[in-house]
Structure formats: structure tokens, C-alpha cells
Design a protein around this motif. Sequence first.
Motif, PDB file in Angstrom:
ATOM      1  N   VAL A   1       4.425   9.937 -12.901  1.00 56.18           N
ATOM      2  CA  VAL A   1       4.311   8.598 -12.332  1.00 56.18           C
ATOM      3  C   VAL A   1       2.900   8.420 -11.774  1.00 56.18           C
ATOM      4  N   LEU A   2       2.272   7.315 -12.178  1.00 60.36           N
ATOM      5  CA  LEU A   2       0.959   6.941 -11.651  1.00 60.36           C
ATOM      6  C   LEU A   2       1.120   5.664 -10.845  1.00 60.36           C
ATOM      7  N   LEU A   3       0.902   5.747  -9.539  1.00 62.20           N
ATOM      8  CA  LEU A   3       0.953   4.567  -8.679  1.00 62.20           C
ATOM      9  C   LEU A   3      -0.468   4.028  -8.564  1.00 62.20           C
TER      10      LEU A   3
ATOM     11  N   GLY B   1       0.806  -1.213   0.000  1.00 59.42           N
ATOM     12  CA  GLY B   1       0.000   0.000   0.000  1.00 59.42           C
ATOM     13  C   GLY B   1       0.840   1.264   0.000  1.00 59.42           C
ATOM     14  N   ALA B   2       0.338   2.300  -0.668  1.00 65.28           N
ATOM     15  CA  ALA B   2       1.057   3.570  -0.762  1.00 65.28           C
ATOM     16  C   ALA B   2       1.104   4.295   0.563  1.00 65.28           C
TER      17      ALA B   2
ATOM     18  N   VAL C   1      10.357  -5.936  -4.518  1.00 63.98           N
ATOM     19  CA  VAL C   1      11.496  -5.096  -4.894  1.00 63.98           C
ATOM     20  C   VAL C   1      11.225  -3.635  -4.548  1.00 63.98           C
ATOM     21  N   PHE C   2       9.943  -3.243  -4.605  1.00 67.91           N
ATOM     22  CA  PHE C   2       9.579  -1.835  -4.440  1.00 67.91           C
ATOM     23  C   PHE C   2       9.007  -1.512  -3.060  1.00 67.91           C
ATOM     24  N   VAL C   3       9.029  -2.453  -2.112  1.00 66.66           N
ATOM     25  CA  VAL C   3       8.498  -2.156  -0.776  1.00 66.66           C
ATOM     26  C   VAL C   3       9.558  -1.455   0.060  1.00 66.66           C
TER      27      VAL C   3
ATOM     28  N   GLY D   1       4.992  -2.081   3.031  1.00 65.45           N
ATOM     29  CA  GLY D   1       4.291  -1.033   2.302  1.00 65.45           C
ATOM     30  C   GLY D   1       5.171  -0.432   1.219  1.00 65.45           C
ATOM     31  N   SER D   2       4.575   0.378   0.374  1.00 67.31           N
ATOM     32  CA  SER D   2       5.350   1.016  -0.702  1.00 67.31           C
ATOM     33  C   SER D   2       5.270   2.539  -0.598  1.00 67.31           C
TER      34      SER D   2
END
Length: 362
Positions: free
Chosen positions: A258-260, A45-46, A235-237, A53-54
Motif C-alpha cells: 500500500v502506497l499512501l 493527513g497521514a 470515508v477514509f478519515v 486525519g487519515s
Amino acid sequence: MTGEPGIDDPPWRRLDGPKMLLAVYAAVAVIALLYAASTSSVAFGAYNAQWDGSGDMRAVASENGSAVTVGTNVSQYPTTDANGTVAFVLSPGEPYTRPEVDRIERFVRAGGTLVVAEDYRPHANDLLSGVGASARVDGRPLYDTRNYDRTGAFPEVTPTGPSPATAGVETVVFNHGTVVEPGDATPLLTTSSYAYLDEDGDGELDDDESLASRPVATTEAVGAGRVVVVGDPSVFVNAMLDRGDNRQFARALLGPRVLLDYSHAGGVPPLAAAVLALRRSGWLLALCGAVLIAALVGIDRRADERLREYVRERRSPADPGRLSAEGVEALLRSRHPDWDGARIARVTEAVMSQRRKRQRDD
């Protein structure tokens, strides 16, 4: 008597033990509610600041100078002038509907870049098929017997060759990821030759499991855009961005915009959702601004009146003409401890009557 709060003491001095405890409890409850409404525990989650989380991805994109949008609906995918926009989809927890997939496909074919990172869930492959990409996520656990960080479930993977998507990257660390079946796509990252797929899930290399170098990230053109597939969303957390060159890999994938995409990742916290809705709606933002201004004006007037009253009372605490009835009574009791209650009441009433008369004369 001198230790007890009086009429001239600030408001917090007038709170007794139970009231003070209640005030502290209310403050803690409000803080807890605000925190719960603005954070999330959803994996990837953002607004999840924990290890899985990210939230740090937003910071990475901002530091890169990218304009960041947290997407809660696929309608936020641009279908015109998509070139320069990179959309990230991290392990969607729900399937995309056909109209939603069509929208994302139009975004890619118009020049956008779609990054799909997945390990075991099935919805990413459906999305990849729908937008016209040929790469697929395998879904079987990946291990490496020699090149890893901490354990074999954290394999170290390396770029297959020069590419803008891996610029400045030497090693990316996976966390219980999988491989990517490239199809017609070009591999970006690959394991060492000591990697294997754990067919039975026992975490051990068995006789029917072979060692080989395997692709774990790919890129391919779809229309005027491209689709990047990574076999591990971890990889992106937050906890993994500082391992190996993971942060640099994330930066290399970014674009000017950038669109998350968290539209299918379990939602966002209520407070964050409200803020995002305000940003997307000009009229709603204007309405809330008008309400806030009106509230501030009202609060300012009340605060001004209370401040004036407080200044009047503090200007001369010993002057009965500036005290409330309770203040006059307290003053009389302190100056004349020998007076009984009835006498103090009569004198207090006389003082207040004289004050009211002066006010009428003024």
C-alpha cells in the motif's frame, strides 16, 4: 540547616525554586516541540490523529498485513512490478505536474491500482484524465432524504453487486460527499433512489433538484491496472472509518503493498519527514547510526565518570578525604559551628592540600 540541600544530596535536591521551575518549563517545551514536529493538522493527513486525519488508515493497512509506504514524492510509485500495489490519493490540495502524472500512469498501466477519493477540489479530475481513466468526480454536494446516518449530508450508500472491492460491505457512510460520473467505468457503490444533488447549496430539496439513485464509486481497467474513484475522501478519515462498513471497504481495497500518496496533500511533519527520508536512504541511515553510536559512547564515558565520583562521595560522606572542598567546608561548619569563616577556610585548604599530596604520592 538540616532541611537545606547538601553536597551529598541527589542533583534534583540541589535545585532551588526558580531552577526547578525552569527545568519543568524546558521539559514541557521540548515535549511540545517534539509533538508539533511529529504530528499534523492537515485534513486527510497521514500524521493527523484528529477526526479529519487519515492516520488510522496506516493502522488498517498494517493490520491487514500490507506493507505500508507513506509517499511524499511520486518517485515512490513503482513503474515495474506494480501488480499488488494499491496507491491511495485523498483529495490532493495541489495539482500534479505532467511528469508526475506520467509516472502515476506508468504505475497503473504496469498493473498497479490507483484509488482516488475526492469531493469538491478540482485536482483529482485532472489526475484521472491524465492517467487515462474515464470516471470523473461531480463536485456537487450529495444528500439523501431517507437513507442517511444522522443527517441527509451523511448518505448511506450500498454496493451495486458482488466485487472484490466491496467484499463484506453492506453499507458505506459518506460525509458531505458527491457522486461520480462513471464514463466507461463500472459503478461499485450507489445511493438510494432518494438521493439528490444540491445545486444551489442550500441543503434543501428544491423543485429543480430530482431524486434518483446515483453512482458514488467506480472501478475501471487502465492498461494492466485499474483505477477506483470514490466520491468522498472522508470515508477514509479517522472519524468515519467506524461508521457503517467503511473500515471493511478500506480493507477490501487494500493489496499486499500500500502506497499512501501524500505528496500533494500539504506535506508531512518535519520529524516524520526526517524518519521517512532515513528509511529511503541507506547511506544517510548509516551516517546517523554512526553519529548516534559516537554520541552514546561519549555520554557513557561522562556518565561513568560522574557515577564513579558520586559513588566515591557517597561511600563515606563523613570522611573529609572523599569530599570536595565545598563538602569539607560544609562538614566543618556542621561539626564546629563555633569556628569563624577564616578558620574553616584554613582547615579546608589544609585538608585539600593533604589530599593533593597523597594523590601525587600515589
